[in-house]
Structure formats: structure tokens, C-alpha cells
Design a protein around this motif. Structure first.
Motif, PDB file in Angstrom:
ATOM      1  N   LEU A  69      -1.679 -41.999  31.392  1.00 24.52           N
ATOM      2  CA  LEU A  69      -1.918 -43.096  30.433  1.00 24.52           C
ATOM      3  C   LEU A  69      -0.656 -43.909  30.162  1.00 24.52           C
ATOM      4  N   LEU A  85      -0.598 -47.766  29.338  1.00 23.45           N
ATOM      5  CA  LEU A  85      -1.406 -48.024  28.142  1.00 23.45           C
ATOM      6  C   LEU A  85      -0.680 -47.503  26.890  1.00 23.45           C
ATOM      7  N   THR A 108      -8.175 -44.398  26.144  1.00 22.41           N
ATOM      8  CA  THR A 108      -8.309 -44.012  27.562  1.00 22.41           C
ATOM      9  C   THR A 108      -8.305 -45.252  28.453  1.00 22.41           C
ATOM     10  N   TRP A 109      -8.415 -45.049  29.755  1.00 20.82           N
ATOM     11  CA  TRP A 109      -8.615 -46.150  30.692  1.00 20.82           C
ATOM     12  C   TRP A 109     -10.101 -46.461  30.802  1.00 20.82           C
ATOM     13  N   ARG A 110     -10.418 -47.730  31.052  1.00 21.21           N
ATOM     14  CA  ARG A 110     -11.798 -48.133  31.308  1.00 21.21           C
ATOM     15  C   ARG A 110     -12.409 -47.344  32.466  1.00 21.21           C
ATOM     16  N   HIS A 112     -11.966 -44.361  33.414  1.00 19.93           N
ATOM     17  CA  HIS A 112     -12.404 -43.013  33.039  1.00 19.93           C
ATOM     18  C   HIS A 112     -13.771 -43.082  32.354  1.00 19.93           C
ATOM     19  N   SER A 133      -7.270 -38.534  29.701  1.00 19.19           N
ATOM     20  CA  SER A 133      -6.562 -38.949  30.914  1.00 19.19           C
ATOM     21  C   SER A 133      -7.093 -38.179  32.121  1.00 19.19           C
ATOM     22  N   CYS A 157      -3.896 -56.081  33.124  1.00 19.09           N
ATOM     23  CA  CYS A 157      -4.759 -55.169  32.373  1.00 19.09           C
ATOM     24  C   CYS A 157      -5.061 -55.733  30.994  1.00 19.09           C
ATOM     25  N   PHE A 183      -9.405 -49.018  24.892  1.00 18.79           N
ATOM     26  CA  PHE A 183      -9.231 -48.731  26.323  1.00 18.79           C
ATOM     27  C   PHE A 183      -8.698 -49.956  27.032  1.00 18.79           C
ATOM     28  N   SER A 184      -8.153 -49.705  28.221  1.00 25.52           N
ATOM     29  CA  SER A 184      -7.617 -50.796  29.022  1.00 25.52           C
ATOM     30  C   SER A 184      -8.222 -50.748  30.405  1.00 25.52           C
ATOM     31  N   GLY A 185      -8.424 -51.921  30.968  1.00 21.31           N
ATOM     32  CA  GLY A 185      -8.963 -52.003  32.310  1.00 21.31           C
ATOM     33  C   GLY A 185      -8.302 -53.120  33.076  1.00 21.31           C
ATOM     34  N   GLU A 186      -8.181 -52.922  34.380  1.00 21.82           N
ATOM     35  CA  GLU A 186      -7.622 -53.966  35.234  1.00 21.82           C
ATOM     36  C   GLU A 186      -8.657 -55.075  35.403  1.00 21.82           C
TER      37      GLU A 186
END
Ligand code: GDP
Ligand code: MG
Length: 397
Positions: free
Chosen positions: A103, A106, A130-132, A134, A163, A217, A231-234
Motif C-alpha cells: 500500500l 497510497l 485499500t487499492w481498487r 483488491h 493489502s 492514480c 481506495f485508490s485506483g489507476e
């Protein structure tokens, strides 16, 4: 004096008493779709809290410098003719997949912005970070028959962090990836280069290198049921001509897929690919996915826009299709399961949630390396950022 329960007669039934340690079955979570049909759960319209960029050297920048602009070819009756194999492998700089960033990027964004988060005091302490990607895996789990996953979870200052951990099988797959699959991965990125420009209103330049270290992101806030989410996403690109230029509704996801010729091929595409595309774009509120269909020679000769909110229509009347309610209800159930499992607030304590197709989600408990993924001390105000990535040294006294 004899303590209770030491003297037994044959056939005596053991009664659960307070303080009586009965063997408890290990908790697990089933994933069968039938268990998660039911009304679509509450999902807050995702809003963008901020963004960051990773450059060609995979260095973090707290700005939108890596954001690209949607620039499709002119619609003058001609079909595109994008050679997705052009530049492979000589103009390809793939990201080093041995580096497990977890992570880190982020967390770096969060550390810089945690003081200015909306939602009121304590919002972050009640949230899941978390990441998008996931969350996408959680959404598609009830329908996934091929690849399992592992998610590491730790609680720190109230917040639950999730993660992903690469499964041993996924690692083997990655290290033995066939050359044709490597080229196919490149082709997906090459398509982005044909469709995006570095500035709004100019044409794409496909002559340069494809460097997959570069990423833009978006960091988003949402809520699934009673689970606040950060959450974060590309994001592939923004459309300067979108009806609303407000993120995330201006964002566009780009995908490539094999050209289809028979109704059977389309049906399979709707059942499998559209599920993954829907899950990935629905989570951050990206409204459109633009697909480039490639022929066997690796040329994209047709484009089609799939509005995210219309994808389910392609399988609504298919008995073997997917259902967004099942995806979201399962995700909500997993998040509750994780919240109830990770009770202790300790960044060194990790619960590893593991899932393989056909089985339930199971849990194991770990401490420190190799699974711990949060910095082991509460970062003070003098520390402006975590280190770039990798193991974090203890603070100097
Ligand atoms: P996605 O939805 O699977 O594309 O993943 P996200 O958008 O949540 O991406 C989160 C972060 O992980 C971004 O910095 C991506 O560049 C990175 N990332 C995405 N896919 C992969 C991958 O397959 N391997 C590695 N190492 N990083 C990835
Ligand atoms: Mg894409």
C-alpha cells in the motif's frame, strides 16, 4: 476441594459454561453466489479526494502529472488500424514486478492528506483503506473459477488496511509467463498510447516508449453498506469532452479484447470479461469503458464504448450470467468478516485471508515479517512522508 467438571460419569453431556474453553471452529466465509443474491446494497456515489502520479522511474508525485487525455481517432467513417505489436520489445520498459509496493504509495498520499480529510473527525478511524484492484477481486470472487487470492489485513488507529499478497501459484504463473502472454500485456498498454495524449486537444504520439512504471492514480471515498471506504485506483485517461469534467465522471477506462465473430463468442465475453470490466470501473465510478477489438494479427480495427451502468444488461437474462448484487453483497460480507476478525489495533499483527476457487475464505494469524505491511510506528508530525517503498527502518532516537 475438587474443581468443577473434573468428575464425570459416562455419558455425561458437556455443557458450555462461561469460562469453559470449547474448541471453536476456525471462522470462514462461504463464497457461493446463491448466498449473496438479494437487493443491491447501499453504495455511496464515489467522490475523488485527490490523486497522485508515479513517474517513469516509479517515483511518487502528489499531483496529476501522469494524467493523460482521451483522444480517439477521428470518426470520419474510417476504422482505426492500430498495430498493437509495434515497439515490442525494443520500446517497452515494463515495471519491475519483483518490487512489492503493497500500500506504500497510497499510504504516502494518506499521510500527506489525513489532516484534511472530509467526513468529520474520526472518519478515517472507521474506514477501510485499500487499492481498487483488491476490491475488484472481492467483487468477482463468487464467479471466479480460476485464480485464488490472499489479502493481508491490519488495524492501525482504528482504520482497517487491506493489502494483497501474491499467492504462490500467482508467483509461479508470473515467473513462467509465456512470451505470447507477455506480448499481450504490452499490447494492452500500447492501445492506451494510441488513444491518449499528454495534453488535451492534441493527437496521440505512438512513436515513444511504453513505460508501465508511469501511473495516474485517483484516490476515492465511498461507502459499501456501513463500511466507509478510501481506495485508490489507476486511471487510464480523462475525457476533456465528457458531459461533466468532474472526476471521476470524466475518466475513461481503456481495454483490448479479441475480435468476436460468433454469438457464442459474444456470450462468453459478456459472461466473463464484462464482469471484470464492470467491477473495476463501477467501484471508482468510471462511467465508460472503451474497448479496442484486435484481430489475430494484433491490429485494433474497431472500437466500442461500454457504459459501465449498462454492462449488466448483457447478462440480465442469462442464467449463467453474473449479478452486480451478488458481487456487492459478497464484498460487504467479506468486509464485515474482516472487521470482526481484525479486532486488535496493532500494525505488527496481520490476518491473512486466503481464498481458492471452490472453497470458503479462510484466515490465519501472523506477526511482523514477511506479512506486516504498515510502518511500525505512529508517524509523527515531523515526518512528512514514508520512505518510497520497501522495508522501513526504525526511527532514529
Ligand atoms: P487494477 O485495478 O488491478 O489495475 O489495480 P489498481 O488500479 O488498484 O492499481 C493499484 C496500484 O497497483 C497502481 O499503482 C498500479 O500501477 C499497481 N498495479 C496494478 N496492477 C498491478 C500488477 O499486476 N502488478 C503490480 N506490481 N502492480 C500493479
Ligand atoms: Mg486499462
Amino acid at each position: 476441594m475438587e474443581s468443577r467438571g473434573t468428575k464425570r460419569e459416562a455419558g455425561e453431556i458437556e455443557v458450555a459454561e462461561p469460562g469453559n474453553k470449547l474448541p471453536r471452529p476456525a471462522p470462514s466465509l462461504p463464497t457461493d453466489p446463491a448466498l449473496y443474491s438479494g437487493p443491491f446494497p447501499f453504495y455511496r456515489r464515489p467522490s475523488e479526494l485527490g490523486c497522485f502520479s508515479l513517474d517513469a522511474q516509479r517515483q511518487y508525485h502528489g499531483d496529476a502529472r501522469a494524467l493523460r487525455y482521451y483522444s480517439p481517432p477521428p470518426t470520419n467513417g474510417q476504422s482505426p488500424n492500430f498495430d498493437l505489436r509495434d515497439g515490442y520489445p525494443d520500446r517497452y520498459q515494463p515495471r519491475d514486478e519483483e518490487v512489492q509496493e503493497r500500500l506504500d504509495h497510497l499510504l504516502r498520499w494518506l499521510l500527506a492528506h489525513r489532516g484534511q480529510l472530509e467526513g468529520g473527525p474520526g472518519w478515517l478511524a472507521g474506514a477501510i483503506v485499500t487499492w481498487r484492484g483488491h476490491l475488484t477481486k472481492l467483487l468477482t470472487t463468487p464467479y471466479e473459477r480460476q485464480e485464488g487470492w490472499q489479502l493481508a489485513a491490519s488495524r492501525f488507529q482504528g482504520t482497517l488496511y487491506l493489502s494483497e499478497v501474491e499467492t504462490p501459484a500467482a508467483r509461479v504463473q508470473r515467473l513462467t509467463r509465456p512470451p505470447l502472454l507477455r506480448e499481450l500485456m504490452y499490447m494492452g498498454y500500447k492501445f492506451e498510447q494510441y488513444m491518449c495524449a499528454d495534453k488535451p486537444g492534441v493527437s496521440p504520439d505512438p512513436s515513444g516508449e511504453v513505460n508501465t512504471n508511469v501511473a495516474f492514480c485517483s484516490v476515492l471515498r465511498s461507502r459499501l453498506g456501513n463500511h466507509p471506504l478510501l481506495f485508490s485506483g489507476e486511471v487510464d485517461c480523462t475525457n476533456p469532452q465528457a458531459p461533466s469534467t468532474q472526476p471521476p465522471t470524466c475518466y475513461v477506462e481503456l481495454k483490448t479484447s479479441k475480435e468476436m465473430h460468433s454469438p457464442g463468442q459474444w456470450k462468453s465475453f459478456y459472461r466473463h470479461k464484462l464482469l471484470k470490466w464492470w467491477a473495476q470501473s463501477f467501484l471508482p465510478g468510471v462511467p465508460n469503458v472503451v474497448a479496442g477489438f484486435r484481430n489475430p494479427e494484433g491490429f485494433v480495427c474497431s472500437l466500442k464504448t461500454f457504459p459501465t451502468m449498462e454492462m449488466f444488461e448483457y447478462v440480465r437474462n442469462d442464467r449463467d450470467g453474473w449479478n452486480p448484487s451478488v458481487c456487492m453483497n459478497f464484498c460487504a460480507a467479506f468486509l464485515s468478516f474482516a472487521q470482526n476478525t481484525v479486532v486488535e489495533d496493532d500494525p505488527r499483527l496481520v490476518y491473512l485471508f486466503s481464498w481458492e476457487p471452490g472453497g470458503p475464505v479462510t484466515v490465519s494469524e501472523h506477526r511482523d515479517a514477511p506479512h506486516a505491511f504498515l510502518p511500525p510506528w505512529p508517524p509523527g508530525p515531523h515526518q512528512s512522508a514514508w520512505p518510497q517503498s520497501g522495508p522501513v527502518p526504525p526511527p532514529a532516537d
